[in-house]
Design a protein around this motif. Structure first.
Motif, PDB file in Angstrom:
ATOM      1  N   TRP A   1     -37.877  36.653  33.947  1.00  0.00           N
ATOM      2  CA  TRP A   1     -37.097  37.857  34.238  1.00  0.00           C
ATOM      3  C   TRP A   1     -37.581  39.076  33.477  1.00  0.00           C
ATOM      4  O   TRP A   1     -37.426  40.209  33.936  1.00  0.00           O
ATOM      5  CB  TRP A   1     -35.607  37.623  34.001  1.00  0.00           C
ATOM      6  N   LEU A   2     -38.223  38.879  32.325  1.00  0.00           N
ATOM      7  CA  LEU A   2     -38.744  40.037  31.606  1.00  0.00           C
ATOM      8  C   LEU A   2     -40.053  40.538  32.191  1.00  0.00           C
ATOM      9  O   LEU A   2     -40.538  41.580  31.802  1.00  0.00           O
ATOM     10  CB  LEU A   2     -38.944  39.708  30.126  1.00  0.00           C
ATOM     11  N   THR A   3     -40.628  39.790  33.094  1.00  0.00           N
ATOM     12  CA  THR A   3     -41.869  40.253  33.692  1.00  0.00           C
ATOM     13  C   THR A   3     -41.741  40.480  35.189  1.00  0.00           C
ATOM     14  O   THR A   3     -42.735  40.618  35.867  1.00  0.00           O
ATOM     15  CB  THR A   3     -43.010  39.251  33.436  1.00  0.00           C
ATOM     16  N   SER A   4     -40.511  40.515  35.700  1.00  0.00           N
ATOM     17  CA  SER A   4     -40.346  40.866  37.106  1.00  0.00           C
ATOM     18  C   SER A   4     -40.748  42.329  37.281  1.00  0.00           C
ATOM     19  O   SER A   4     -40.766  43.107  36.326  1.00  0.00           O
ATOM     20  CB  SER A   4     -38.896  40.652  37.551  1.00  0.00           C
ATOM     21  N   ALA A   5     -41.089  42.714  38.484  1.00  0.00           N
ATOM     22  CA  ALA A   5     -41.651  44.041  38.731  1.00  0.00           C
ATOM     23  C   ALA A   5     -40.729  45.149  38.234  1.00  0.00           C
ATOM     24  O   ALA A   5     -41.190  46.153  37.688  1.00  0.00           O
ATOM     25  CB  ALA A   5     -41.915  44.207  40.222  1.00  0.00           C
ATOM     26  N   SER A   6     -39.430  44.970  38.366  1.00  0.00           N
ATOM     27  CA  SER A   6     -38.497  46.033  37.990  1.00  0.00           C
ATOM     28  C   SER A   6     -38.529  46.320  36.503  1.00  0.00           C
ATOM     29  O   SER A   6     -38.310  47.445  36.071  1.00  0.00           O
ATOM     30  CB  SER A   6     -37.073  45.657  38.404  1.00  0.00           C
TER      31      SER A   6
ATOM     32  N   LEU B   1     -41.246  45.765  34.186  1.00  0.00           N
ATOM     33  CA  LEU B   1     -42.471  46.411  33.731  1.00  0.00           C
ATOM     34  C   LEU B   1     -42.631  47.801  34.329  1.00  0.00           C
ATOM     35  O   LEU B   1     -43.143  48.701  33.680  1.00  0.00           O
ATOM     36  CB  LEU B   1     -43.683  45.537  34.056  1.00  0.00           C
ATOM     37  N   ASN B   2     -42.202  47.981  35.570  1.00  0.00           N
ATOM     38  CA  ASN B   2     -42.315  49.306  36.175  1.00  0.00           C
ATOM     39  C   ASN B   2     -41.460  50.329  35.448  1.00  0.00           C
ATOM     40  O   ASN B   2     -41.779  51.514  35.412  1.00  0.00           O
ATOM     41  CB  ASN B   2     -41.918  49.260  37.652  1.00  0.00           C
TER      42      ASN B   2
ATOM     43  N   VAL C   1     -40.222  57.739  28.334  1.00  0.00           N
ATOM     44  CA  VAL C   1     -40.226  56.356  27.860  1.00  0.00           C
ATOM     45  C   VAL C   1     -41.279  56.103  26.806  1.00  0.00           C
ATOM     46  O   VAL C   1     -40.978  55.751  25.678  1.00  0.00           O
ATOM     47  CB  VAL C   1     -40.434  55.398  29.048  1.00  0.00           C
ATOM     48  N   THR C   2     -42.535  56.247  27.161  1.00  0.00           N
ATOM     49  CA  THR C   2     -43.602  55.884  26.247  1.00  0.00           C
ATOM     50  C   THR C   2     -44.604  57.010  26.130  1.00  0.00           C
ATOM     51  O   THR C   2     -44.623  57.936  26.930  1.00  0.00           O
ATOM     52  CB  THR C   2     -44.352  54.631  26.729  1.00  0.00           C
ATOM     53  N   ARG C   3     -45.444  56.940  25.121  1.00  0.00           N
ATOM     54  CA  ARG C   3     -46.437  57.978  24.886  1.00  0.00           C
ATOM     55  C   ARG C   3     -47.662  57.784  25.758  1.00  0.00           C
ATOM     56  O   ARG C   3     -48.426  58.691  25.968  1.00  0.00           O
ATOM     57  CB  ARG C   3     -46.839  57.989  23.416  1.00  0.00           C
ATOM     58  N   SER C   4     -47.890  56.604  26.232  1.00  0.00           N
ATOM     59  CA  SER C   4     -49.051  56.363  27.072  1.00  0.00           C
ATOM     60  C   SER C   4     -48.901  55.034  27.778  1.00  0.00           C
ATOM     61  O   SER C   4     -48.056  54.209  27.430  1.00  0.00           O
ATOM     62  CB  SER C   4     -50.333  56.339  26.223  1.00  0.00           C
ATOM     63  N   GLN C   5     -49.726  54.832  28.779  1.00  0.00           N
ATOM     64  CA  GLN C   5     -49.703  53.572  29.503  1.00  0.00           C
ATOM     65  C   GLN C   5     -50.171  52.428  28.614  1.00  0.00           C
ATOM     66  O   GLN C   5     -49.925  51.264  28.910  1.00  0.00           O
ATOM     67  CB  GLN C   5     -50.581  53.673  30.747  1.00  0.00           C
TER      68      GLN C   5
ATOM     69  N   GLU D   1     -49.672  46.871  26.497  1.00  0.00           N
ATOM     70  CA  GLU D   1     -49.450  46.021  25.326  1.00  0.00           C
ATOM     71  C   GLU D   1     -48.240  45.119  25.544  1.00  0.00           C
ATOM     72  O   GLU D   1     -48.269  43.931  25.219  1.00  0.00           O
ATOM     73  CB  GLU D   1     -49.251  46.911  24.091  1.00  0.00           C
ATOM     74  N   PHE D   2     -47.159  45.686  26.101  1.00  0.00           N
ATOM     75  CA  PHE D   2     -45.975  44.884  26.412  1.00  0.00           C
ATOM     76  C   PHE D   2     -46.333  43.778  27.396  1.00  0.00           C
ATOM     77  O   PHE D   2     -45.872  42.646  27.274  1.00  0.00           O
ATOM     78  CB  PHE D   2     -44.890  45.777  27.020  1.00  0.00           C
ATOM     79  N   ASP D   3     -47.128  44.115  28.384  1.00  0.00           N
ATOM     80  CA  ASP D   3     -47.506  43.143  29.406  1.00  0.00           C
ATOM     81  C   ASP D   3     -48.177  41.940  28.773  1.00  0.00           C
ATOM     82  O   ASP D   3     -47.832  40.783  29.040  1.00  0.00           O
ATOM     83  CB  ASP D   3     -48.445  43.817  30.414  1.00  0.00           C
ATOM     84  N   GLY D   4     -49.161  42.191  27.898  1.00  0.00           N
ATOM     85  CA  GLY D   4     -49.846  41.089  27.223  1.00  0.00           C
ATOM     86  C   GLY D   4     -48.919  40.279  26.343  1.00  0.00           C
ATOM     87  O   GLY D   4     -49.007  39.044  26.285  1.00  0.00           O
TER      88      GLY D   4
END
Length: 756
Positions: free
Chosen positions: A142-147, A149-150, A158-162, A167-170
């Motif tokens: 559930w933490l990696t469903s598309a909604s 990470l998008n 939200v963040t300073r850069s992609q 990093e979260f994805d990894g």
């Protein structure tokens, strides 16, 4: 309609998800088996009558349905025929067309009773959508469903850069749930603030990122803090659910990297503000010993009850099952050849790793990531991991001594001379000042970027720093062990920040282990200090001020005293004799450190300078008392220097401060008593004001006839700022999933037969 990115699951995750889904769907209990010896059986149910149901799980997301059909026809069909189950169900993460289902049904008859017993990705998505409690049970699902990470990129602040999103994805791909997750989540739910502490590499950043993703999945906006807590205040929105993420908030190597002016006060105020706000969460990380140093240096931090907010991660959190999960997830998601991955299923390979007394997730990750550099081949990879657990610095030592060129090492040492990431423009300028061509810098960055260094876009510029703290830790030991390297490092100093870094990260003050080394290089240090004392500052990532002469004077006075160098002492005393040095101070903590060191200079000149500096310092600290935090800071500072004052100037200032405080409190109280809409003074500050006077047992500034009304308004203020949010289900904590899955051996054996 929500879909789930099953490709992010490991083979083992997919089987565990299928077990939970089909137990509910079929209303039976399923046994979970390892791949290999059981003839391809993943899940099985035996009825009391002896009839067997087999569920085969094929995590076949990369190769596609054509390869899946070929594999089932050539391999699985024979296994099924040998097993002869009364009912056979095939579940796969591949997307299946009607034609593909019909073909698989034809191959697997008579054991598959109907095409409906073949579940492709679409059917599994449908089952998951109907069972949110199962989705929540499997954190990586559930933490990696598309909604989720998008949402990292969907918010405008939200963040300073992609890069952070990547990093979260990894992190989410390799994270293994352990008890620290539940402890930290409980703190965040009950107190809204969690300080995650632990030794280097134990998983603090990983846990903080997973927790941040957890709240993002619940609709929270992520705000990354990289400089100081003011960033959170600037982006604070009462109407939004927000989670603040502050990694290494006290620095990575030593607390002498320091907090900015009033940052200790602002940080604690933000923590209090978040704790009172139902729709805010604050996640911070630090090393335990740095937190201890901070509490020694900052009285405000020492007074704060950090224990109630702190989740310490230690090796006891990593059971053998959790360690096996960490190893499994990193191996599974690595680009290693399949034969190498399969080797980790052997007990003789994985047991020495997961049972090692120094087990450390970062060392596992870095060794696997850098396996090519470490050995040039993969046969010794498991031995490399064990050796690096025995000696954490070995992983970088081999690279530095055997794989890198002289220019590469020089660049690493130059980066070491700065506490924080440095702008590429400044790095290029310094590189040329050292007499090196820019093409060599570009070549070295090409070798090191992504391994030992990382470059990133921040605030409109490229910054360069160490890829992770273990690189800096290694280089500190590398340099400290060789006096020649110390000399080389000193020769690279062209800015005052570099001199400060050397003095702070290599323990020399007060006769530390580097003191004699520095004394033998006193002439060199005197020359360097004289050259950089008035140098322009480098634009570091966390730099907020220009020349900070108070800090420069303190550092040089300490160096001069410890090295018995009149030349370096004189630089400090000359600066301290100038009123502008004190009146333009950046922060009270630097002044306090300066006074502590100046008190050691027991000469008539030192006493004369002390007297003048105290007078200027009182003028400086009393010059801005415009808010409650500044008043509190002023009292802390004046108390800290009171015993240095040969006269009564500090005592008189403290008396004036009491009057200013009472006037401020009275104005704030009247504001809340008389203003019917939005008061000028914030509710959180008003609470601090009242708490202060309660603590000293005084009500003098307040109109007691309005006291109860103001307290009621403050309660209403809290209630009015409450934003509803979905609390996590008590029965869906991610850690519960691991209580229902196979033992370590079964988990590791899943690597033997990767589905595709």
């Amino acid at each position: 309609m929500e879909t789930f990115d099953l490709s992010r699951l490991t083979d083992f995750d997919f089987e565990a998800v299928c077990k939970d889904l089909f137990e509910e769907e079929l209303g039976v209990r399923l046994e979970l088996f390892a791949a290999g010896a059981d003839g391809g059986v993943d899940l099985r149910h035996l009825s009391s009558a002896g009839e067997s149901l087999v569920v085969q799980c094929k995590h076949w997301h990369r190769s596609g349905r054509a390869k899946l059909i070929e594999h089932v026809e050539n391999t699985e069909a024979a296994k099924v025929a040998k097993l002869k189950p009364q009912r056979y169900i095939l579940a796969t993460s591949a997307s299946l067309t009607k034609g593909a289902k019909d073909k698989l049904f034809e191959i697997l008859q008579p054991y598959v009773k109907t095409p409906s017993d073949i579940y492709g990705k679409e059917e599994i998505d449908a089952l998951l959508r109907k069972r949110d409690h199962i989705v929540r049970r499997h954190l990586r699902l559930w933490l990696t469903s598309a909604s989720v990470l998008n949402s990292l990129l969907a918010k405008n602040v939200v963040t300073r850069s992609q890069a952070l999103a990547e990093e979260f994805d990894g992190t989410l791909r390799t994270y293994a749930v352990n008890p620290s997750y539940d402890r930290a989540l409980e703190l965040l739910e009950s107190r809204h603030v969690c300080v995650i502490a632990g030794i280097p590499g134990i998983g603090k950043t990983t846990l903080s990122q997973v927790l941040s993703a957890h709240y993002m999945a619940m609709g929270y906006e992520l705000v990354e803090i990289s400089e100081d807590s003011d960033e959170a205040n600037h982006l604070w929105n009462d109407e939004l659910n927000q989670v603040y993420y502050y990694d290494d908030f006290l620095g990575q190597t030593t607390f002498d990297e320091k907090l900015a002016k009033n940052e200790d006060s602002r940080l604690l105020s933000l923590m209090k503000r978040v704790s009172r706000s139902p729709n805010k969460r604050f996640i911070l990380t630090t090393r335990e010993y740095i937190l201890a140093q901070a509490r020694q240096r900052y009285e405000r931090l020492d007074r704060h009850s950090f224990d109630v907010h702190t989740c310490v991660i230690d090796l006891s959190d990593y059971t053998y099952q959790a360690r096996a999960s960490i190893l499994y997830n990193h191996v599974y998601n690595s680009p290693l050849p399949q034969t190498v991955k399969q080797s980790f299923a052997e007990k003789r390979v994985y047991r020495p790793i997961i049972q090692h007394r120094n087990f450390n997730p970062r060392i596992i990750a870095v060794t696997l990531a850098e396996s090519g550099l470490l050995s040039g081949h993969h046969e010794s990879l498991s031995d490399d991991i064990v050796a690096n657990l025995e000696d954490p610095y070995r992983i970088w030592d081999h690279i530095v001594r055997n794989q890198l060129g002289e220019t590469d090492v020089k660049l690493l040492k130059l980066i070491l001379t700065f506490m924080s990431d440095i702008r590429l423009d400044d790095l290029q300028e310094l590189w040329m000042e050292l007499g090196e061509p820019l093409r060599e810098l570009r070549k070295a960055l090409g070798v090191l970027d992504g391994t030992m260094l990382r470059s990133m876009h921040q605030y409109g510029a490229v910054h360069v720093g160490f890829h992770n703290p273990s690189v800096r830790d290694f280089l500190v030991n590398y340099v400290q062990s060789d006096i020649g390297e110390v000399t080389s490092l000193i020769s690279m100093v062209r800015r005052f920040e570099q001199l400060e870094t050397l003095w702070l990260i290599f323990p020399a003050p007060g006769g530390g282990p580097m003191a004699e080394t520095y004394k033998r290089r006193r002439d060199q240090l005197e020359q360097v200090a004289s050259m950089v004392f008035h140098a322009e500052p480098v634009n570091l990532r966390n730099s907020r001020h220009g020349k900070n002469y108070v800090r420069r004077a303190w550092l040089c006075l300490e160096m001069g005293l410890d090295l018995e160098s009149e030349v370096i002492r004189e630089l400090a005393l000359e600066a301290a004799s100038d009123a502008d040095t004190i009146l333009n101070a950046s922060e009270s903590t630097d002044l306090h450190a300066f006074f502590q060191t100046l008190a050691r200079h027991k000469t008539s000149r030192g006493e004369e300078i002390m007297f003048d500096c105290i007078s200027w310092a009182v003028e400086w600290i009393m010059g801005d008392l415009s808010d409650w935090n500044l008043i509190e800071e002023a009292e802390d500072f004046l108390r800290s220097i009171e015993h240095y004052d040969p006269g009564i100037e500090v005592s008189e200032a403290l008396a004036r401060l009491d009057s200013v405080r009472d006037d401020y409190a009275e104005s704030a109280f009247e504001d809340w008593a008389q203003t019917h809409r939005d008061p000028v003074f914030s509710g959180s500050e008003m609470k601090e004001v009242i708490d202060h006077y309660k603590a000293i047992g005084s009500t003098d500034p307040f109109d007691m006839s309005e006291y109860d009304n103001v307290l009621q308004r403050l309660d209403e203020y809290d209630a009015g700022h409450e934003t509803p949010f979905a609390a996590p289900r008590k029965d869906s904590a991610a850690g519960l999933a691991w209580n229902e899955v196979r033992e370590v051996q079964s988990m590791m054996q899943t690597l033997r037969e990767s589905s595709d």
